[in-house]
Scaffold this motif. Structure first.
Motif, short mmCIF file in Angstrom:
data_model
loop_
_atom_site.label_atom_id
_atom_site.label_comp_id
_atom_site.label_asym_id
_atom_site.label_seq_id
_atom_site.Cartn_x
_atom_site.Cartn_y
_atom_site.Cartn_z
N PHE A 1 0.96 -1.37 0.23
CA PHE A 1 0.32 -0.10 0.26
C PHE A 1 0.67 1.04 -0.08
CE2 PHE A 1 -3.22 -2.53 2.89
CZ PHE A 1 -4.02 -3.57 1.98
N GLY A 2 2.41 1.03 0.74
CA GLY A 2 2.83 2.52 0.25
C GLY A 2 3.29 3.42 1.78
N THR A 3 3.97 3.96 1.96
CA THR A 3 4.15 4.58 3.09
C THR A 3 4.09 5.79 2.99
OG1 THR A 3 6.26 3.03 3.88
CG2 THR A 3 5.62 4.64 5.44
N ASP A 4 2.75 6.71 4.57
CA ASP A 4 3.16 7.53 4.13
C ASP A 4 2.06 8.51 2.81
OD1 ASP A 4 3.50 8.07 6.55
OD2 ASP A 4 5.71 9.10 6.58
N ALA A 5 2.04 7.74 2.14
CA ALA A 5 1.00 8.85 0.64
C ALA A 5 -0.10 8.93 0.48
CB ALA A 5 0.96 7.01 -0.55
N PHE A 6 -1.16 7.97 1.44
CA PHE A 6 -2.79 8.88 1.35
C PHE A 6 -2.88 9.68 3.14
CE2 PHE A 6 -2.01 5.34 -1.33
CZ PHE A 6 -2.16 5.32 -2.25
N ASP A 7 -3.65 10.33 2.71
CA ASP A 7 -4.94 11.24 3.62
C ASP A 7 -5.87 10.29 3.84
OD1 ASP A 7 -3.25 14.02 2.93
OD2 ASP A 7 -4.16 13.73 0.71
N VAL A 8 -6.67 9.48 3.24
CA VAL A 8 -7.15 8.16 3.31
C VAL A 8 -7.88 7.03 2.66
CG1 VAL A 8 -10.35 8.65 3.89
CG2 VAL A 8 -9.53 10.97 3.61
N GLU B 1 -3.56 -7.65 10.12
CA GLU B 1 -2.34 -7.38 9.55
C GLU B 1 -2.57 -6.64 8.27
OE1 GLU B 1 0.35 -7.78 5.66
OE2 GLU B 1 -2.32 -8.47 5.88
N VAL B 2 -4.00 -6.30 7.73
CA VAL B 2 -4.27 -4.98 6.62
C VAL B 2 -4.40 -4.22 7.39
CG1 VAL B 2 -6.35 -4.49 5.14
CG2 VAL B 2 -5.92 -6.64 5.41
N PHE B 3 -5.51 -3.79 8.49
CA PHE B 3 -5.35 -2.50 9.13
C PHE B 3 -4.07 -2.21 9.57
CE2 PHE B 3 -9.84 -3.40 10.93
CZ PHE B 3 -10.17 -3.12 9.89
N THR B 4 -3.38 -2.63 9.82
CA THR B 4 -1.60 -2.36 10.03
C THR B 4 -0.79 -1.70 8.76
OG1 THR B 4 -1.74 -3.82 11.77
CG2 THR B 4 0.79 -3.06 10.90
N ARG B 5 -0.87 -2.18 7.69
CA ARG B 5 -0.93 -1.83 6.32
C ARG B 5 -1.18 -0.74 6.36
NH1 ARG B 5 -1.05 -5.28 1.80
NH2 ARG B 5 -1.80 -6.75 2.37
N LEU B 6 -2.70 -0.30 6.44
CA LEU B 6 -3.21 0.14 6.07
C LEU B 6 -2.64 1.78 7.30
CD1 LEU B 6 -6.79 -0.66 5.51
CD2 LEU B 6 -5.39 0.20 3.42
N ARG B 7 -2.50 1.42 8.14
CA ARG B 7 -1.97 2.16 9.15
C ARG B 7 -0.47 3.28 8.46
NH1 ARG B 7 -1.13 6.67 10.27
NH2 ARG B 7 -1.47 7.87 12.44
N GLN B 8 0.32 1.87 8.20
CA GLN B 8 1.18 2.89 7.62
C GLN B 8 1.27 3.44 6.53
OE1 GLN B 8 4.19 -0.30 7.09
NE2 GLN B 8 5.02 0.56 4.78
N ALA B 9 0.36 3.57 5.42
CA ALA B 9 0.06 3.95 4.10
C ALA B 9 -0.65 5.48 4.25
CB ALA B 9 -0.23 3.17 3.54
N LEU B 10 -1.28 5.75 5.91
CA LEU B 10 -1.47 6.60 6.03
C LEU B 10 -1.02 7.57 6.36
CD1 LEU B 10 -4.40 5.97 7.52
CD2 LEU B 10 -4.88 6.81 5.07
N ARG B 11 -0.72 8.85 5.62
CA ARG B 11 0.35 9.92 5.96
C ARG B 11 -0.57 10.85 7.62
NH1 ARG B 11 -1.37 12.54 1.03
NH2 ARG B 11 0.20 11.89 -0.22
N PRO B 12 0.80 11.03 7.95
CA PRO B 12 0.21 11.82 9.48
C PRO B 12 -0.98 12.31 9.70
CG PRO B 12 2.50 11.82 9.56
CD PRO B 12 1.77 12.02 8.01
N GLY B 13 -2.30 11.90 11.11
CA GLY B 13 -3.40 12.13 10.85
C GLY B 13 -4.20 12.33 9.33
#
Length: 331
Positions: free
Chosen positions: A227-234, A251-263
């Motif tokens: 999903f990438g890292t710090d790549a999306f706002d939502v 596992e998916v939620f954890t990767r989604l958390r990583q994909a989201l930018r701070p905030g």
């Protein structure tokens, strides 16, 4: 005080519940709700417009009246408020296509007793594969189910005024979230991760909406795609958690958390039951669908989502009603 003998009416209605599915699906197949909406109000008028027998039209009207989807006044029928909102063809939230689809699923219920005994599917219909031709029918049919939740989520998050945001929709199907959100926010961009045949459907539908220039697709399986890292706002994870087990969802939620930018914010939409499994009714019944068709899926409790999201690194979690589903907003 005398004890009243209970009536068998409720039991009889439930035993014959498949009649309601058949009547609703047949009515949707012949666009009866659409014809009623446009002024046809008798069996003869409906038969003429739908090109079906008058006897058949009257039988469907009788059944629809019995289940509360039409009303009768002075010899003329009209749609109930629910039928008008959700069963008229071409309305944005129309579930008529989904009603037609479910008629083809009724045969699988014959396996339920054995499925209950063994604790999972007894047949092995390989449907969760990319090249299954059934996606064209099912993806478009179920899109309307997410329309209310996507609209509510946009309001809760204030997406219309959020400016240049980037959205990731995991397993986005028809692209209904991206479509609604990109229409609401002309500065937003969205990326959908799904199998190639499904992404093709989504691109076509978003082209019809006029927002495809801000919509990107990534072909792949969300279980294995980065999903990438710090790549999306939502990020969006809609109607997927019910087909997955707890470990997979964490596992998916954890990767989604990583994909989201701070905030950033994760939006989960699904059929969620109360912590004591006392309701709501639809998610409780939907659990049978997961028992029939998935190896680990179920309708999970609110506290399950709370626990999984906390383990994934989210700290601010709220639940919002979007009947028959529930929205979970996690930051």
């Amino acid at each position: 005080m005398t004890n009243r003998t209970p009536s068998p009416d409720t039991v009889m209605r439930l035993i014959n519940g498949y009649w309601a599915t058949g009547i609703l699906a047949a009515s949707a197949t012949h666009s009866l709700f659409t014809h009623l909406e446009s002024g046809a109000g008798t069996a003869a008028e409906l038969a003429d417009r739908a090109r079906i027998s008058e006897r058949g039209a009257q039988t469907l009207l009788d059944g629809l009246l019995a289940v509360g989807l039409v009303e009768l006044s002075e010899g003329r029928y009209r749609n109930s408020a629910e039928a008008s909102a959700y069963l008229v063809d071409d309305k944005p939230a129309s579930l008529a296509g989904f009603a037609r689809l479910k008629l083809t699923h009724m045969g699988s219920l014959a396996d339920l007793a054995e499925v209950v005994r063994v604790g999972g599917p007894v047949a092995n219909p390989v449907v969760e594969v990319a090249n299954n031709p059934h996606w064209e029918g099912i993806v478009t049919a179920i899109a309307a189910q997410s329309l209310p939740a996507a609209t509510i989520a946009a309001e809760v998050l204030g997406l219309a005024g959020a400016g240049e945001i980037s959205v990731l929709d995991v397993g986005g199907g028809s692209g209904v979230y991206s479509g609604i959100w990109l229409e609401a926010n002309p500065a937003a961009r969205a990326t959908q991760l799904d199998w190639a045949p499904i992404n093709e459907i989504a691109r076509r539908l978003l082209t019809e909406r006029g927002v495809a220039d801000r919509f990107t697709t990534v072909d792949g399986d969300f279980h294995h795609t980065d999903f990438g890292t710090d790549a999306f706002d939502v990020a969006v994870y809609s109607h997927i958690a019910h087909q997955e087990g707890p470990e997979s969802n964490i596992e998916v939620f954890t990767r989604l958390r990583q994909a989201l930018r701070p905030g950033g914010t994760l939006v989960v939409n699904d059929y969620i039951v109360d912590d004591d499994r006392g309701g709501p009714a639809f998610p409780l019944i939907f659990a049978s669908e997961m028992l029939l068709k998935s190896k680990r899926g179920s309708t999970w409790r609110r506290r399950d989502y709370q626990e999984w999201l906390v383990k994934a690194g989210f700290t601010d979690i709220s639940f919002h009603s979007a009947p028959p589903a529930t929205l979970v907003i996690a930051r």
